[in-house]
Every structure is written in structure tokens, then in C-alpha cells.
Design a protein around this motif. Sequence first.
Motif, PDB file in Angstrom:
ATOM      1  N   LYS A  35       0.854  -1.191   0.000  1.00  0.00           N
ATOM      2  CA  LYS A  35       0.000   0.000   0.000  1.00  0.00           C
ATOM      3  C   LYS A  35       0.887   1.236   0.000  1.00  0.00           C
ATOM      4  CE  LYS A  35      -3.690  -2.413   2.417  1.00  0.00           C
ATOM      5  NZ  LYS A  35      -4.109  -2.625   3.799  1.00  0.00           N
ATOM      6  N   VAL A  36       0.626   2.138   0.924  1.00  0.00           N
ATOM      7  CA  VAL A  36       1.366   3.398   0.933  1.00  0.00           C
ATOM      8  C   VAL A  36       2.575   3.282   1.859  1.00  0.00           C
ATOM      9  CG1 VAL A  36       1.223   5.851   1.435  1.00  0.00           C
ATOM     10  CG2 VAL A  36      -0.757   4.671   0.513  1.00  0.00           C
ATOM     11  N   ALA A  42       1.982   8.155   6.742  1.00  0.00           N
ATOM     12  CA  ALA A  42       1.987   8.770   5.411  1.00  0.00           C
ATOM     13  C   ALA A  42       0.758   9.635   5.177  1.00  0.00           C
ATOM     14  CB  ALA A  42       2.083   7.705   4.325  1.00  0.00           C
ATOM     15  N   THR A  43      -0.319   9.367   5.889  1.00  0.00           N
ATOM     16  CA  THR A  43      -1.525  10.177   5.701  1.00  0.00           C
ATOM     17  C   THR A  43      -1.765  11.087   6.909  1.00  0.00           C
ATOM     18  OG1 THR A  43      -2.887   8.372   6.528  1.00  0.00           O
ATOM     19  CG2 THR A  43      -2.620   8.525   4.156  1.00  0.00           C
ATOM     20  N   PHE A  60       4.024  12.421   5.699  1.00  0.00           N
ATOM     21  CA  PHE A  60       4.498  11.856   4.441  1.00  0.00           C
ATOM     22  C   PHE A  60       5.978  12.182   4.220  1.00  0.00           C
ATOM     23  CE2 PHE A  60       5.127  11.667  -0.139  1.00  0.00           C
ATOM     24  CZ  PHE A  60       4.625  10.409  -0.402  1.00  0.00           C
ATOM     25  N   GLY A 128     -15.211   7.232  -1.136  1.00  0.00           N
ATOM     26  CA  GLY A 128     -14.710   8.090  -2.216  1.00  0.00           C
ATOM     27  C   GLY A 128     -15.720   9.138  -2.640  1.00  0.00           C
ATOM     28  N   CYS A 134      -9.168   9.079   5.288  1.00  0.00           N
ATOM     29  CA  CYS A 134      -7.962   9.897   5.134  1.00  0.00           C
ATOM     30  C   CYS A 134      -8.348  11.367   5.040  1.00  0.00           C
ATOM     31  CB  CYS A 134      -7.174   9.484   3.891  1.00  0.00           C
ATOM     32  SG  CYS A 134      -5.699  10.480   3.636  1.00  0.00           S
ATOM     33  N   THR A 136      -6.444  13.990   5.529  1.00  0.00           N
ATOM     34  CA  THR A 136      -5.476  14.825   4.820  1.00  0.00           C
ATOM     35  C   THR A 136      -5.646  14.695   3.307  1.00  0.00           C
ATOM     36  OG1 THR A 136      -3.844  13.062   5.028  1.00  0.00           O
ATOM     37  CG2 THR A 136      -3.734  14.829   6.642  1.00  0.00           C
ATOM     38  N   CYS A 137      -6.193  13.559   2.841  1.00  0.00           N
ATOM     39  CA  CYS A 137      -6.410  13.397   1.396  1.00  0.00           C
ATOM     40  C   CYS A 137      -7.645  14.165   0.935  1.00  0.00           C
ATOM     41  CB  CYS A 137      -6.643  11.941   1.031  1.00  0.00           C
ATOM     42  SG  CYS A 137      -5.361  10.822   1.546  1.00  0.00           S
ATOM     43  N   ASP A 138      -8.691  14.137   1.730  1.00  0.00           N
ATOM     44  CA  ASP A 138     -10.008  14.475   1.206  1.00  0.00           C
ATOM     45  C   ASP A 138     -10.668  15.705   1.799  1.00  0.00           C
ATOM     46  OD1 ASP A 138      -9.555  12.147  -0.144  1.00  0.00           O
ATOM     47  OD2 ASP A 138     -10.796  10.910   1.151  1.00  0.00           O
ATOM     48  N   ALA A 140     -10.089  18.816   1.842  1.00  0.00           N
ATOM     49  CA  ALA A 140     -10.179  20.032   1.042  1.00  0.00           C
ATOM     50  C   ALA A 140     -11.394  20.052   0.122  1.00  0.00           C
ATOM     51  CB  ALA A 140      -8.905  20.211   0.214  1.00  0.00           C
ATOM     52  N   PHE A 141     -11.977  18.885  -0.166  1.00  0.00           N
ATOM     53  CA  PHE A 141     -13.139  18.847  -1.051  1.00  0.00           C
ATOM     54  C   PHE A 141     -14.417  19.272  -0.345  1.00  0.00           C
ATOM     55  CE2 PHE A 141     -10.203  15.810  -3.000  1.00  0.00           C
ATOM     56  CZ  PHE A 141     -10.097  16.405  -4.238  1.00  0.00           C
ATOM     57  N   PHE A 142     -14.320  19.525   0.959  1.00  0.00           N
ATOM     58  CA  PHE A 142     -15.526  19.836   1.727  1.00  0.00           C
ATOM     59  C   PHE A 142     -15.442  21.224   2.355  1.00  0.00           C
ATOM     60  CE2 PHE A 142     -14.790  15.336   1.403  1.00  0.00           C
ATOM     61  CZ  PHE A 142     -15.958  14.951   0.772  1.00  0.00           C
ATOM     62  N   GLN A 211     -23.242  11.422  -3.656  1.00  0.00           N
ATOM     63  CA  GLN A 211     -22.336  11.829  -2.578  1.00  0.00           C
ATOM     64  C   GLN A 211     -23.096  11.833  -1.257  1.00  0.00           C
ATOM     65  OE1 GLN A 211     -21.599  15.850  -4.397  1.00  0.00           O
ATOM     66  NE2 GLN A 211     -21.912  16.466  -2.272  1.00  0.00           N
TER      67      GLN A 211
ATOM     68  N   TRP B  31      -0.665  18.467  -1.682  1.00  0.00           N
ATOM     69  CA  TRP B  31      -0.678  18.209  -0.246  1.00  0.00           C
ATOM     70  C   TRP B  31      -1.074  16.786   0.116  1.00  0.00           C
ATOM     71  CZ3 TRP B  31      -5.684  16.936  -0.138  1.00  0.00           C
ATOM     72  CH2 TRP B  31      -6.543  17.615  -1.004  1.00  0.00           C
ATOM     73  N   MET B  37       2.550   9.035  -3.852  1.00  0.00           N
ATOM     74  CA  MET B  37       2.954   7.634  -4.012  1.00  0.00           C
ATOM     75  C   MET B  37       2.438   7.067  -5.332  1.00  0.00           C
ATOM     76  SD  MET B  37       4.662   6.530  -1.383  1.00  0.00           S
ATOM     77  CE  MET B  37       4.559   4.832  -1.966  1.00  0.00           C
ATOM     78  N   ARG B  73     -14.350  13.373  -4.722  1.00  0.00           N
ATOM     79  CA  ARG B  73     -14.397  13.739  -3.303  1.00  0.00           C
ATOM     80  C   ARG B  73     -13.249  13.117  -2.538  1.00  0.00           C
ATOM     81  NH1 ARG B  73     -17.205  16.815  -4.917  1.00  0.00           N
ATOM     82  NH2 ARG B  73     -19.350  17.428  -4.458  1.00  0.00           N
ATOM     83  N   SER B  74     -12.383  12.453  -3.258  1.00  0.00           N
ATOM     84  CA  SER B  74     -11.296  11.732  -2.612  1.00  0.00           C
ATOM     85  C   SER B  74     -10.160  11.609  -3.619  1.00  0.00           C
ATOM     86  CB  SER B  74     -11.787  10.343  -2.204  1.00  0.00           C
ATOM     87  OG  SER B  74     -10.803   9.684  -1.453  1.00  0.00           O
ATOM     88  N   ILE B  75      -8.957  11.900  -3.173  1.00  0.00           N
ATOM     89  CA  ILE B  75      -7.814  11.705  -4.062  1.00  0.00           C
ATOM     90  C   ILE B  75      -6.754  10.875  -3.339  1.00  0.00           C
ATOM     91  CG2 ILE B  75      -8.129  13.694  -5.578  1.00  0.00           C
ATOM     92  CD1 ILE B  75      -6.239  15.261  -3.793  1.00  0.00           C
ATOM     93  N   VAL B  93     -10.450   4.732  -6.776  1.00  0.00           N
ATOM     94  CA  VAL B  93     -10.255   5.717  -5.711  1.00  0.00           C
ATOM     95  C   VAL B  93      -9.247   5.185  -4.702  1.00  0.00           C
ATOM     96  CG1 VAL B  93     -11.380   6.994  -3.853  1.00  0.00           C
ATOM     97  CG2 VAL B  93     -12.612   6.567  -5.970  1.00  0.00           C
ATOM     98  N   PHE B  95      -5.113   4.811  -3.052  1.00  0.00           N
ATOM     99  CA  PHE B  95      -3.880   4.168  -3.496  1.00  0.00           C
ATOM    100  C   PHE B  95      -4.100   2.678  -3.717  1.00  0.00           C
ATOM    101  CE2 PHE B  95       0.025   1.880  -2.917  1.00  0.00           C
ATOM    102  CZ  PHE B  95       0.920   2.614  -3.659  1.00  0.00           C
TER     103      PHE B  95
END
Lengths: 320, 110
Positions: A35-36, A42-43, A60, A128, A134, A136-138, A140-142, A211, B31, B37, B73-75, B93, B95
Motif C-alpha cells: 500500500k502506501v 503517510a496520511t 508523508f 470516495g 484519510c 489529509t487526502c479528502d 479540502a473537497f468539503f 455523494q 498536499w 505515491m 471527493r477523494s484523491i 479511488v 492508493f
Amino acid sequence: MKQYDIAIIGGGGAGLTAALYAARARRSTIVFEGKVTGGQIATTDLVENFPGFPEGVNGFDLAMAMLQQAERFGTEMAYEPVQSLERLPGGSFRITTDGGAYEARAVIYTAGADYNRLGIPGETELTGKGVSWCATCDAAFFAGQEVAVVGGGDAALDEGLFVTRYASKVHVIHRRDTLRASQILQERSFANPRMSFTWDTVVERINGTDQVTSLDLRNVKTGETTNLPVGAIFIFIGQTPNSHLLKGLAELDAGGHALVDLEMRTSLPGLFAAGDIRTKAARQLIAAAGDGATAAISAEHYLNALDRAAEHEGTLATAR
Amino acid sequence: MADVRETSDATFTTEVVNGDLPALVDFWAPWCGPCRMVAPIVGELSEEYAGKINFFKLNTDENANVPSKYGIRSIPSLLLFKPGDDKPVATIVGFRPKGDLKKRIDEALA
């Protein structure tokens, strides 16, 4: 089959530290990561409790620095999920991945733990699309939206506080009326005007089609059910150890963690376990790194003993 | 040589949807750790699928329209398109290891 002295399964804080020590002992070392790289760190946006970084460090970036440090001394990386781990008749191990098979004389198992799922309707369908593990990944979309964080531990509050940078309000939904998280995170959360706490409450359903639009909540004390409109739900309700590959090889505790001694030895000679996978782990990066170092040193002792035994056999054979 | 081109709200339809080959788009932001990765893996895939699939990346911080159109909605999120069709044939969606990605791509284009 490619041969190594030490194979490390899992490239998080424990595995990368074990790799650093193993490679510096001049043992041929390979790390498997499916995985990561860096695992849970990492997250993580900001790691504030790893000594040596007074201002904190991005998780990270720290993971990548650990990787570089391990690679600098000769660690090989295989970005392949491990499918099976077997002990061979001679005492070494075979590791099978989706990329091939490898043999190692000692194995350090550092596969860590994965975040638990709620197991409720809407969770899988909307992953998704507002259901996330996660922040830190997501997050910002909200921006400007109300979101929910489920859980009461360090991860829930840490990630919740991160989400307040974007969301207009973060509802922390916790099934009890007290938090398990460290005091400093509790203080920060209670002081943050964008953090709001919903106690004694569980999420029963995640609603939405394209969503997430709302959550069905139930108060476990009163039985009252409510609907909370949110654009996202971040789930941090504990973890399950990734120990399935150890079953049948080493003894596990009731929670599925590997039983180890103070030298990180499992019940099977040549197999070591370190980090969140082991029993009674502190579940902290620094502790995982410490475990990784201990496990690598133990593995080195184990290999030294094997080498000496082989030499002794050789001497005897020559004398005969 | 890895060949992953930067695409944007302005060029997406021309380059991705109306391209000469199927197109894989990597939605990412600076970010996002897991995105960093995924990037080298997407680079490797661009070599292995050279001449069969065009590879693009789209920065979700700098482009709002395309991510919004596809409900990102997810990266990291990887979307795969066939030429002339603006609906993705695969959406991946989070890694994933390279082996998984290849399987999803091959299935979607089979």
C-alpha cells in the motif's frame, strides 16, 4: 527465487526502521509494501510527537525521509502486496507476492493495522464520495461544508482538527461520553469553535446517492434517532491488525496481535514482529520505530548464530 | 520514458475525451501524500501502455470544474476514458498497488 538475509513485511515506521538497522548490519534486506509507504504516518498531516522535530513534521515527508535513509544503506523495496508467508523445511521463509517469490533466512513482520469500518449501509457505496479514512487526502473537497468524524481516540481528534481548516463545522460523533484521546488533543478540540461533540451516539446509516448528504444517528442511552446533514464522514473507530499471514505460523493474542518477547521474537524461530502488529503495542510511531530497531538487532543475532553453527559444521566436516 | 501530461479544465475535453487513444487521468493535489505515491506508478504504467493509452494528471487545487463534474471527493482518483466518451469506464479511488491498477485497466478496456 531471489534470496535475502532479512525480509521485512510492511514499510511503515517499524518496517523502515528495521530495514535501516538490518541494512547497516550489512545483511541483504528487502521490504515489501503493498500500500502506501510509511503506513499510517503517510496520511498524517503533522506528527508532533516524534522527538527531534520541535515544530512537528509532515507525516508523508517523514516517511519518505525514513525510506531514503533505509535505501541509502542498501535496502531494496518491493512495492508488491504479500500473498503468503511460508516456512521452508530448512528453516528459512518463502514470501509470495503478486510479483513473484522470494526467500529469506529471517522475517520481520511489520504489517501494522488498518482502520476499522463501521459496517453500516452506505459505507461501501459512498466510499470516495464523502466516506473517507484519510482526512489529509479528502478534507479540502468539503470546504465550507459541515462534516462528521466518528470516533473518540487520537486519530479522530487529530484528523477532526485538520478538517476544521476547510469545513465550516466538524461534528465528532462518539458512542461514549468521554474521549480516549490524549489530553492535549482534547483541550485543542474543546477550544476549537468549529468542533462540535455528539456524545453517546452511533451512526446507523450513511445517506446519499452520488455523494454523502446526511447520516442517521441513534443515541445509545435514550434510543432517540436523528438525521444529521453532512457532506462527508471521516471514520476513525480503531484498527484491526493485519496478521492474517501469521496465522498458523506464530501465536497471536485474542485481538489478533503477534505475541512477542522483549526482543520482538515470535513463537517461531527466525520470525520477528514489530510495531502495531505486536501484542501490547503503544501504537505510536516512535514505539514502532523502537520495535523495528529491536527486531532487526534480534534478527541479526539469530543470523549470526546460524552462521556460527554453519561454520562449526564446516570445520567438523573438514576435520572428518 | 514516463509520459504523463498535465491536463486542465480548459484542455480536458480536447485532450482526454476526444483524444486518439483511451486516456487515464490521475486526479491529485500537492498536499496529498498517497497522491505522491501513486504518481511514480502512473509514470511506470505510461511506459508499459505506451501507444495504447494516453496518461494525464489533473491538479485538483488548480482546476475545479472537471473534478466537480466527476464528483471527485477523494484523491488520488484515477479515471479511465475511452475516446469520444465523457463517461469514465473505470474509476479507481485511493492508493492501489500497480498489479491491481493494471487489472482494472485491462478489464475496463477488454
